[in-house]
Motif scaffolding. Structure first.
Motif, PDB file in Angstrom:
ATOM      1  N   ALA A  23       0.760  -1.240   0.000  1.00  0.00           N
ATOM      2  CA  ALA A  23       0.000   0.000   0.000  1.00  0.00           C
ATOM      3  C   ALA A  23       0.794   1.295   0.000  1.00  0.00           C
TER       4      ALA A  23
ATOM      5  N   LEU B 181      -7.633   0.276  -5.388  1.00  0.00           N
ATOM      6  CA  LEU B 181      -7.926  -1.139  -5.516  1.00  0.00           C
ATOM      7  C   LEU B 181      -9.073  -1.564  -4.630  1.00  0.00           C
ATOM      8  N   ASN B 182      -9.892  -2.411  -5.195  1.00  0.00           N
ATOM      9  CA  ASN B 182     -11.043  -2.931  -4.494  1.00  0.00           C
ATOM     10  C   ASN B 182     -10.646  -4.278  -3.878  1.00  0.00           C
ATOM     11  N   VAL B 183      -9.720  -4.234  -2.937  1.00  0.00           N
ATOM     12  CA  VAL B 183      -9.238  -5.472  -2.316  1.00  0.00           C
ATOM     13  C   VAL B 183      -9.254  -5.294  -0.804  1.00  0.00           C
ATOM     14  N   PRO B 184      -9.352  -6.403  -0.075  1.00  0.00           N
ATOM     15  CA  PRO B 184      -9.457  -6.304   1.379  1.00  0.00           C
ATOM     16  C   PRO B 184      -8.126  -6.011   2.072  1.00  0.00           C
TER      17      PRO B 184
ATOM     18  N   CYS C  57      -6.591  -7.643   4.200  1.00  0.00           N
ATOM     19  CA  CYS C  57      -5.715  -8.827   4.293  1.00  0.00           C
ATOM     20  C   CYS C  57      -4.578  -8.741   3.277  1.00  0.00           C
ATOM     21  N   TRP C  58      -4.879  -8.148   2.144  1.00  0.00           N
ATOM     22  CA  TRP C  58      -3.877  -8.000   1.079  1.00  0.00           C
ATOM     23  C   TRP C  58      -2.621  -7.308   1.608  1.00  0.00           C
TER      24      TRP C  58
ATOM     25  N   ALA D  38     -10.940  -8.831   6.339  1.00  0.00           N
ATOM     26  CA  ALA D  38     -11.320  -9.500   5.097  1.00  0.00           C
ATOM     27  C   ALA D  38     -12.509  -8.835   4.420  1.00  0.00           C
TER      28      ALA D  38
ATOM     29  N   GLY E 282      -5.808  -0.043   1.800  1.00  0.00           N
ATOM     30  CA  GLY E 282      -5.302   1.286   1.471  1.00  0.00           C
ATOM     31  C   GLY E 282      -4.590   1.911   2.654  1.00  0.00           C
TER      32      GLY E 282
ATOM     33  N   GLU F 189     -16.054  -4.246  -2.057  1.00  0.00           N
ATOM     34  CA  GLU F 189     -17.244  -4.618  -2.821  1.00  0.00           C
ATOM     35  C   GLU F 189     -17.538  -6.109  -2.658  1.00  0.00           C
TER      36      GLU F 189
ATOM     37  N   LEU G 155     -13.438 -16.355   1.801  1.00  0.00           N
ATOM     38  CA  LEU G 155     -13.610 -14.924   2.042  1.00  0.00           C
ATOM     39  C   LEU G 155     -13.083 -14.098   0.876  1.00  0.00           C
TER      40      LEU G 155
ATOM     41  N   CYS H  26     -10.103 -13.288   0.632  1.00  0.00           N
ATOM     42  CA  CYS H  26      -9.208 -12.326   1.279  1.00  0.00           C
ATOM     43  C   CYS H  26      -7.833 -12.360   0.630  1.00  0.00           C
TER      44      CYS H  26
ATOM     45  N   SER I 283      -5.337 -14.277   1.237  1.00  0.00           N
ATOM     46  CA  SER I 283      -4.215 -14.674   2.087  1.00  0.00           C
ATOM     47  C   SER I 283      -3.442 -15.835   1.480  1.00  0.00           C
TER      48      SER I 283
ATOM     49  N   MET J  75      -1.181 -14.639  -1.270  1.00  0.00           N
ATOM     50  CA  MET J  75      -0.054 -13.834  -0.796  1.00  0.00           C
ATOM     51  C   MET J  75       1.054 -14.743  -0.254  1.00  0.00           C
TER      52      MET J  75
ATOM     53  N   TYR K 114      -9.492 -11.955  -5.947  1.00  0.00           N
ATOM     54  CA  TYR K 114     -10.100 -10.636  -5.779  1.00  0.00           C
ATOM     55  C   TYR K 114     -11.103 -10.372  -6.889  1.00  0.00           C
ATOM     56  N   ARG K 115     -12.123  -9.658  -6.513  1.00  0.00           N
ATOM     57  CA  ARG K 115     -13.296  -9.506  -7.359  1.00  0.00           C
ATOM     58  C   ARG K 115     -12.968  -8.890  -8.727  1.00  0.00           C
ATOM     59  N   ASP K 116     -12.090  -7.903  -8.752  1.00  0.00           N
ATOM     60  CA  ASP K 116     -11.860  -7.192 -10.010  1.00  0.00           C
ATOM     61  C   ASP K 116     -10.749  -7.802 -10.846  1.00  0.00           C
TER      62      ASP K 116
END
Lengths: 195, 265, 299, 344
Positions: free
Chosen positions: A177, B161-164, B166-167, B188, B193, B213, D239, D241, D243, D246, D277-279
């Motif tokens: 990030a 980014l549309n990510v949780p 956890c990323w 999650a 960000g 989302e 989820l 997520c 993980s 990663m 991830y969704r996108d």
């Protein structure tokens, strides 16, 4: 008899919303109305039914400028209520947090909120044009306060600084990030919490 | 070409997102050179409240009739409107107890004698007028604000980014708050960000940046319940920052189910 | 299939980097020479690399694409609608769809510089087509890559048998390269059949209907023809099925896949459909391969 | 391949000396509240070799983080010209504590990033990487044996296998040979006894595996099970997520986007991404090729065990067990495949 009214419908350079009306007769202040139009958030009521663990996270959002004070006050109140004594280290760290907050908010108050009045300019941005050195100093001071609060002041000769100086991996930063030079400089990309 | 005209506004809130703009200490003066900030009550004493604006930033919730009128007037004079912070985007903390009537909240805090208060149910600004950009965060992240501003000024549209969470949390190699500590962590379900700031400091994610989302809401609940966490605990954690949207996503349904089971009243 | 014998044992060995540079991620400046509206919402850009050597050297196969970069905005893939036989300048036909193209349309003027890297992807297997008839079936924006192939085939007219283009668009105003196609037909280089879904105020001499109707009208000798189809998902759904029923072998039909692409060089994974990286092994695939992908090509 | 022996107490001397060769990375225990032990390790640069836990089975992030950092500036653009964003030169890195599965994952990354259009950012780091392996004993999450990645005889520089009071040292590259000769801290030719004990250890190790997955015909099975209800079930449980992706040593998907950290300067970033991830498969026109969670979950498993086999002749899963350890909802990759196959 001379009559005057001072009316400032929206007070500038303060946190919050309000207006002030002053009625003056014969150089004598007859009436002062301070109207606060800030909406109510009812924090006291929001806290009801919450777990003690959640109180600090909620209360710190009462006000952005003095969030550290709200945090410490809330924690002390809870500790009083629950009969908890904190360690000297915790106490000292809180003191450091509050000092950081004081430096930040005083620098903000002096340079960004109050000083423009004395120079008859609308804001710190105009002040920066006429007194760039002083304003830059003020902002640096404010930044120092912020960095103390964020715990991102570099302490030399610790493992963490050595770790961040060289390797290819650490130079490109650990997290996905952080971006913007600002962010990178202020945060230690390899938190030295392991080992 | 003259500098773009910018306004920065706060509705009901803690002013934290505006303060984050002032916290861009290294960039603030350069920003002021590139744009003309004509309306910013928090930082200016002479404000022009009529000029059309190229970009307007709004933080806070709509919690008074005055807020609503103010918001509509800002929309009317702005070409690009940006919602700053979780309050403006999702409702934030002020909207946390929307299931209680304002009247009840008011009595609880002020007892009698505050009937004059202009107050309405706290709702995110994005519920009332269309916004071009939404920048969540409690408060917003400075680097995201600068990215957004730079992009708007060069005519682009930044990709958030549309990510949780956890990323980011995994890349910082934190001990997972769920797996290792069996805590309720909203990571999650929450938009990344922030650099996973809370889990990196040993605190589970409170969801302050609002939901990603299509979060897998049910699987999250099951995950916590499987670890022996009570519904009460799950709910109290989740309904803080983005309460209205969680309600929409099913927290309410779960509430009802729980009530039917004779759990939390 | 034997598991020990993978389809791409070590992928195809290629020289390091791309024609635009050794670092395949590094865009190279190219200047916008001309921009013109093809139809409302679709623009044709004439581009030339700022480096004159590269401008002359740069070549590609019809069906390949490039990545276009704009400072601070990002990058997106666009197929090349021109033929490598016309060197020096290359073209891109771009529809305004997202934020990048929006920025391109609003802020980029003639003389401005954008970033290009490529060419990427496999392109149409043109050598396989030599000596055969060519049937091009385009739907909407699918005309863009096929226009490159059409130009290429016309420039090497002697290497191909009959060339037929069937092109369906939404309305007469949406027909891309209309004047140019009329010219091609008039010179007798190729048979062109156009169809629009609905006529409008504009006088329209062609057919009103679907592109599949054109397949009935055109006389095609299936045995000696390669078919190349390009269009949106709904177009594939109808056209591909129709071609198979006409007797085309699934190895005689080629199409171009659309996927999200980030790197363009088979690394980032976004465009993968099973083992196929659309950017590397595609975007052109035979119908047989497309049908054997683990995911549907049209949904 | 050449084998040597080294007394146990000489290894720290060797490792300390290696710090002159570059940054030394090794598994290090993460600090936990109270007694500090967490049983969780991460790969960190170390200054004191006593910090290293080479026996730790898995670090949270595998060593892909050294070769493909989570966030890299690929290109930087100013005034219409793009330049390489890497800060050169890349310093030499030594990874101490690689297990067989790690080395296999390295070979897989090499396949992906050095074939076709070689990735210069990966290549630069790869060229600076020295891999020193360490013999491990599996736990209940290891299943490398089922995937043929439990042993390794190339792809590393040196490999230390602990025996009684000494190490069996395998040298698998000229670089490893250089190091051994440059720092003669007591390396000796290995003896027959060493070999015998080494093979005994391997045998004990083979017997220590508790998890097994029949992977020999998985691609065939998966080909036929595309619409198995198990994928829908996983879609409900997952989820998304990310993980698992990663922490996976061979998940290398990334995203690229532009940021303007300051005016007139644009950085193109490469950050890790996950197909969950969704996108992930969303295109500019708005069509999402994998809009459903179940589709995304299935795609991940197919890519590992089906697509990769079709492309490279082997699965891209090395059986390290990281995804099992890190999944917050307890999705267990071995159970998933057993379920798909109908064994469970």
């Amino acid at each position: 008899m001379s009559k005057r009214t001072l009316s400032i419908p929206h007070l500038g350079r303060v946190e919050g919303h309000g207006g002030i009306y002053v009625r003056i007769e014969d150089d004598e202040v007859r009436e002062v109305n301070l109207e606060v139009y800030e909406g109510s958030r009812y924090y006291e009521a929001l806290l009801r039914g919450k777990h003690v663990d959640d109180v600090q996270g909620i209360i710190t959002r009462v006000c952005a400028i003095c969030s550290a004070s709200h945090t410490v006050a809330a924690l002390m109140a809870l500790e009083d209520a629950l009969g908890i004594t904190v360690s000297t280290r915790t106490h000292t760290l809180r003191g450091l947090l509050l000092l950081g907050s004081t430096i930040e908010s005083h620098a903000l108050h002096i340079f960004a909120l109050a000083l423009p009045d004395f120079f008859h300019v609308p804001s710190v941005l105009e002040l920066a044009a006429s007194h760039p050195r002083e304003v830059t100093f003020g902002l640096k001071l404010k930044q120092l306060g912020n960095r103390i609060q964020e715990g991102s002041v570099d302490v030399p000769s610790t493992r963490s600084t050595r770790a961040s100086e060289g390797s290819a991996a650490s130079r490109t930063s650990a997290s996905c990030a952080p971006s913007g030079r600002n962010w990178r400089r202020r945060s230690n990309p390899w938190p030295a919490r392991s080992s | 070409m003259s500098a773009p005209k910018v306004g920065i506004f706060g509705l009901t809130g803690c002013a934290g997102d505006q303060l984050q703009i002032l916290n861009c200490e290294d960039e603030l003066l350069r920003i002021a050179e590139r744009v003309e900030i004509v309306d910013w009550v928090m930082a200016r004493s002479q404000n022009d409240s009529n000029t059309p604006l190229d970009v307007a930033f709004v933080e806070g919730v709509v919690a008074t009739e005055r807020d609503l009128a103010y918001l509509k007037s800002i929309r009317a004079r702005s070409r690009t409107l940006v919602a700053l912070g979780t309050c403006a985007v999702w409702g934030g903390l002020p909207a946390m107890r929307n299931e209680l009537p304002r009247e009840v909240l008011r009595r609880e805090v002020y007892a009698g004698g505050a009937e004059f208060l202009d107050t309405r149910e706290a709702r995110p600004a994005t519920d009332f007028v269309p916004f071009e950009f939404r920048l969540p965060g409690c408060p917003i992240e400075r680097h995201e604000f600068l990215r957004l501003l730079n992009a708007i000024l060069c005519g682009g549209k930044p990709e958030f980014l549309n990510v949780p969470v956890c990323w980011e949390c995994k890349t910082r190699e934190n001990l997972c708050r769920v797996v290792h500590y069996k805590e309720v962590c909203c990571g999650a379900m929450t938009r990344a960000g922030c650099g996973a700031r809370c889990p990196s400091h040993g605190v589970p994610c409170a969801g302050c940046r609002g939901p990603v989302e299509e979060p897998n809401y049910d699987a999250n609940i099951t995950m916590f319940q499987d670890r022996g966490i009570s519904w009460v605990e799950i709910a109290r954690k989740m309904e803080a920052f983005s309460a209205p949207v969680w309600m929409k996503l099913g927290l309410e349904r779960e509430h009802a189910r729980e009530r039917a089971r004779g759990g939390r009243s | 299939m034997s598991l020990t014998q993978a389809r791409h044992p070590l992928r195809h060995a290629s020289p390091r980097g791309l024609p635009t540079g050794e670092n395949p991620y590094l865009p190279v400046p190219a200047r916008v020479l001309l921009q013109s509206d093809l139809v409302p919402g679709v623009r044709l850009y004439d581009l030339r690399f700022v480096d004159p050597g590269l401008a002359e050297r740069f070549s590609w196969v019809p069906g390949q694409f490039v990545m276009l970069s704009m400072l601070g905005v990002g990058e997106a893939p666009f197929s090349l609608p021109s033929s490598p036989t016309r060197r020096g300048v290359f073209q891109l036909a771009i529809r305004e769809a997202g934020s990048l193209t929006g920025h391109l349309f609003r802020h980029v003027k003639e003389g401005d510089v954008v970033g290009i890297r490529g060419p990427l992807g496999n392109g149409f297997p043109v050598e396989k087509f030599y000596g055969n008839d060519l049937l091009l079936v385009a739907g909407g924006l699918g005309m863009v890559p096929l226009r490159g192939l059409l130009q290429f085939a016309i420039d090497h007219r002697e290497r191909f048998g009959r060339i037929t283009l069937l092109y369906g668009a939404r309305s007469p105003e949406q027909v891309l390269f209309r004047g140019e196609l009329t010219g091609v037909e008039r010179r007798g280089d190729a048979e062109i059949h156009l169809a629009v879904e609905r006529g409008t105020t504009e006088p329209w001499g062609g057919r009103v209907g679907l592109v599949t109707d054109l397949l009935d009208a055109a006389s095609i000798q299936v045995g000696r023809t390669y078919a190349v189809a390009c269009g949106p998902p709904i177009f594939y759904k109808h056209v591909l099925d129709r071609l198979v029923r006409m007797g085309f072998s699934k190895n005689q039909v080629f199409l171009s896949l659309e996927r999200r692409m980030e790197c363009g060089v088979g690394k980032c994974g976004h465009c993968s459909v099973g083992y196929t990286m659309t950017c590397l092994h595609g975007p052109v695939v035979s119908l047989w391969d497309a049908l054997n992908l683990p995911e549907l090509i049209y949904t | 391949m050449q084998t040597l022996r080294l007394e146990v107490q000489r290894l720290p001397v060797f490792l300390s000396a290696l710090r002159d060769e570059g940054d030394l990375f090794a598994p290090v225990e993460r600090l936990a509240p109270k007694d500090g032990r967490s049983g969780v390790y991460s790969l960190e640069r170390i200054f004191d070799v006593a910090q290293a836990h080479p026996e730790a089975l898995r670090t949270i992030l595998p060593f892909k983080k050294l070769l493909l950092p989570p966030r890299t500036v690929l290109t930087r653009a100013r005034d219409g010209a793009w330049e390489d964003g890497d800060e050169l030169p890349i310093r030499p890195m030594i990874f101490y504590g690689a297990h067989a599965c790690d080395v296999h994952s390295l070979k897989i990354l090499d396949l992906l990033f050095l074939s076709d259009f070689a990735d210069p950012y990966y290549q630069r780091r790869r060229e600076q990487l020295t891999v020193i392996g360490y013999g491990c004993i599996p736990d209940d999450k290891c299943f490398c044996q089922s995937l043929g990645t439990a042993n390794v005889d190339d792809g590393f520089d040196l490999f230390f296998t602990p025996l009684e009071g000494r190490f069996m040292v395998t040298v698998a590259s000229a670089r490893g040979d250089d190091l051994v000769r440059r720092y003669p801290v007591g390396f000796e030719p290995s003896t027959r006894d060493d070999t015998r004990e080494y093979l005994d250890r391997l045998k004990r190790r083979t017997e220590a595996f508790t998890l097994a997955l029949d992977a020999h015909d998985l691609p065939y099975v998966l080909e036929l099970k595309k619409d198995d209800p198990v994928w829908e079930e996983l879609g409900r449980k997952c989820l998304c997520c990310g993980s698992c992706s990663m922490v996976c040593p061979t998940c290398t998907c990334f995203n690229m986007w532009d940021e303007m950290p300051e005016e007139n300067c644009s950085e193109r970033l490469r950050c890790w991404d996950a197909c969950l991830y969704r996108d992930y498969a969303l295109v500019a026109g708005g069509h999402n090729f994998r809009a459903r969670r179940a589709d995304r979950v299935r795609n991940r498993y197919y890519h590992k065990q089906e697509a990769f086999v079709r492309e490279f002749g082997m699965p891209s899963c090395v059986g390290c067990g990281r995804c099992i350890e890190n999944c917050p909802t307890g999705i267990h990759v071995v159970e998933v495949f057993q379920h798909v196959r109908g064994d469970a």
